[in-house]
Design a protein around this motif. Structure first.
Motif, PDB file in Angstrom:
ATOM      1  N   LEU A   1      25.333   4.871   3.713  1.00  0.00           N
ATOM      2  CA  LEU A   1      24.097   5.495   4.193  1.00  0.00           C
ATOM      3  C   LEU A   1      23.561   6.462   3.150  1.00  0.00           C
ATOM      4  O   LEU A   1      22.350   6.584   2.951  1.00  0.00           O
ATOM      5  CB  LEU A   1      24.360   6.242   5.505  1.00  0.00           C
ATOM      6  N   ASN A   2      24.464   7.128   2.466  1.00  0.00           N
ATOM      7  CA  ASN A   2      24.050   8.096   1.453  1.00  0.00           C
ATOM      8  C   ASN A   2      23.489   7.435   0.192  1.00  0.00           C
ATOM      9  O   ASN A   2      22.729   8.051  -0.542  1.00  0.00           O
ATOM     10  CB  ASN A   2      25.246   8.974   1.049  1.00  0.00           C
ATOM     11  N   SER A   3      23.913   6.178  -0.020  1.00  0.00           N
ATOM     12  CA  SER A   3      23.582   5.549  -1.299  1.00  0.00           C
ATOM     13  C   SER A   3      22.079   5.339  -1.491  1.00  0.00           C
ATOM     14  O   SER A   3      21.609   5.178  -2.594  1.00  0.00           O
ATOM     15  CB  SER A   3      24.311   4.208  -1.446  1.00  0.00           C
ATOM     16  N   TYR A   4      21.315   5.366  -0.382  1.00  0.00           N
ATOM     17  CA  TYR A   4      19.867   5.143  -0.530  1.00  0.00           C
ATOM     18  C   TYR A   4      19.256   6.208  -1.424  1.00  0.00           C
ATOM     19  O   TYR A   4      18.231   5.990  -2.049  1.00  0.00           O
ATOM     20  CB  TYR A   4      19.172   5.126   0.829  1.00  0.00           C
ATOM     21  N   LYS A   5      19.917   7.367  -1.506  1.00  0.00           N
ATOM     22  CA  LYS A   5      19.384   8.462  -2.312  1.00  0.00           C
ATOM     23  C   LYS A   5      19.314   8.071  -3.787  1.00  0.00           C
ATOM     24  O   LYS A   5      18.482   8.568  -4.543  1.00  0.00           O
ATOM     25  CB  LYS A   5      20.253   9.702  -2.163  1.00  0.00           C
ATOM     26  N   SER A   6      20.240   7.181  -4.198  1.00  0.00           N
ATOM     27  CA  SER A   6      20.272   6.804  -5.614  1.00  0.00           C
ATOM     28  C   SER A   6      19.204   5.754  -5.935  1.00  0.00           C
ATOM     29  O   SER A   6      18.951   5.469  -7.091  1.00  0.00           O
ATOM     30  CB  SER A   6      21.655   6.278  -5.999  1.00  0.00           C
ATOM     31  N   ILE A   7      18.567   5.174  -4.931  1.00  0.00           N
ATOM     32  CA  ILE A   7      17.518   4.181  -5.197  1.00  0.00           C
ATOM     33  C   ILE A   7      16.227   4.913  -5.513  1.00  0.00           C
ATOM     34  O   ILE A   7      15.780   5.752  -4.726  1.00  0.00           O
ATOM     35  CB  ILE A   7      17.309   3.240  -3.987  1.00  0.00           C
ATOM     36  N   GLU A   8      15.703   4.624  -6.697  1.00  0.00           N
ATOM     37  CA  GLU A   8      14.470   5.300  -7.074  1.00  0.00           C
ATOM     38  C   GLU A   8      13.287   4.681  -6.356  1.00  0.00           C
ATOM     39  O   GLU A   8      13.131   3.468  -6.338  1.00  0.00           O
ATOM     40  CB  GLU A   8      14.266   5.193  -8.586  1.00  0.00           C
ATOM     41  N   VAL A   9      12.497   5.520  -5.778  1.00  0.00           N
ATOM     42  CA  VAL A   9      11.312   5.029  -5.073  1.00  0.00           C
ATOM     43  C   VAL A   9      10.087   5.535  -5.810  1.00  0.00           C
ATOM     44  O   VAL A   9       9.938   6.727  -6.054  1.00  0.00           O
ATOM     45  CB  VAL A   9      11.282   5.507  -3.606  1.00  0.00           C
TER      46      VAL A   9
END
Ligand code: HEC
Length: 161
Positions: free
Chosen positions: A20-28
Motif C-alpha cells: 500500500l505504501n509503495s504507491y508513494k514511489s510512483i511518480e505522478v
C-alpha cells in the motif's frame, strides 16, 4: 496450527502494508494530458517497431548501376595535347574514340600503332596511298602534326566501349 495461521496473517498484513505504501514511489505527472503528444509517441513507437522488423529481414542486394565512365585520353604530354586538338577534324568520319564509321567508309583507327597511323597519313600526302575523302584534311599537316596525331590516336581504345 493456530500459531502458524496467525503468523501467516501477520506476515501477510505487513506485506500488504508495504504494498500500500509503495504507491508513494510512483511518480505522478501533473501535466495535463495532451492527445497529440500521446498520438505522436504511439506513431513513433510503430515506426521503431517497423524499423526493427525491417532490420531483421534478410537484405537483398540492390543491383549496382554500372556507371559509364567517359573515356578520355590523359593529355599529359604536349604532343598528346596537340594531337587531341588536331584530332577534332577527324571525328566526323572516324568518331570521337576512333572507332570508325561505316556510313563514311572510315575504318577504326583508335588504339592503332602510332607508326602505322603516321605512315598511312604520310603515304596519303605523297599519293602512295590514295584517299580522296581525307585529302583536304591532311594536306596541310606537318610531320610534327602527323606525329602528334598518331600519338593521340594510339592512346584511344582499341576495343569498342
Ligand atoms: C571525310 C571523312 C574522313 C575524315 C575527315 C578523315 N578520314 Fe581518315 N579515313 C577516311 C576513309 C574513308 C578512310 C579509308 C580510306 C581507304 O579506303 O583507303 C580513312 C583512313 C584513315 C587511316 C588509315 C586506316 C588504316 O587502317 O589503314 C588513317 C590512319 C586515318 N584515316 C586517319 C585520319 C586522321 C588522323 C584524320 C584527321 C586528320 C582523318 N583520318 C580524317 C575518312 C576520313
Amino acid at each position: 496450527m493456530n500459531k502458524l495461521v496467525v503468523f501467516i496473517l501477520v506476515v501477510s498484513f505487513f506485506i500488504a502494508l508495504k504494498g500500500l505504501n509503495s504507491y508513494k514511489s510512483i511518480e505522478v505527472s501533473n501535466e495535463p494530458f495532451e492527445y497529440s503528444k500521446a498520438e505522436n509517441a504511439y506513431k513513433n513507437r510503430l515506426k521503431t517497431l517497423a524499423a526493427i522488423e525491417e532490420a531483421k529481414r534478410p537484405k537483398v542486394k540492390k543491383e549496382q548501376k554500372v556507371k559509364k565512365v567517359e573515356f578520355k585520353v590523359a593529355l599529359d604530354t604536349p604532343a598528346l595535347k596537340r594531337g587531341f586538338k588536331l584530332y577534332s577534324k577527324c571525328i566526323v568520319c572516324h568518331g570521337k574514340l576512333g572507332a570508325g564509321k561505316k556510313s563514311q567508309n572510315a575504318p577504326k583507327i583508335g588504339g592503332q600503332f602510332d607508326w602505322y597511323v603516321s605512315l598511312q597519313i604520310s603515304n596519303m600526302q605523297k599519293g602512295i596511298r590514295v584517299n580522296k575523302a581525307m585529302e583536304p584534311y591532311i594536306k596541310k599537316l606537318s610531320s610534327q602534326d602527323i606525329a602528334d596525331l598518331s600519338a593521340y590516336i594510339s592512346k584511344l581504345p582499341w576495343k569498342a566501349l
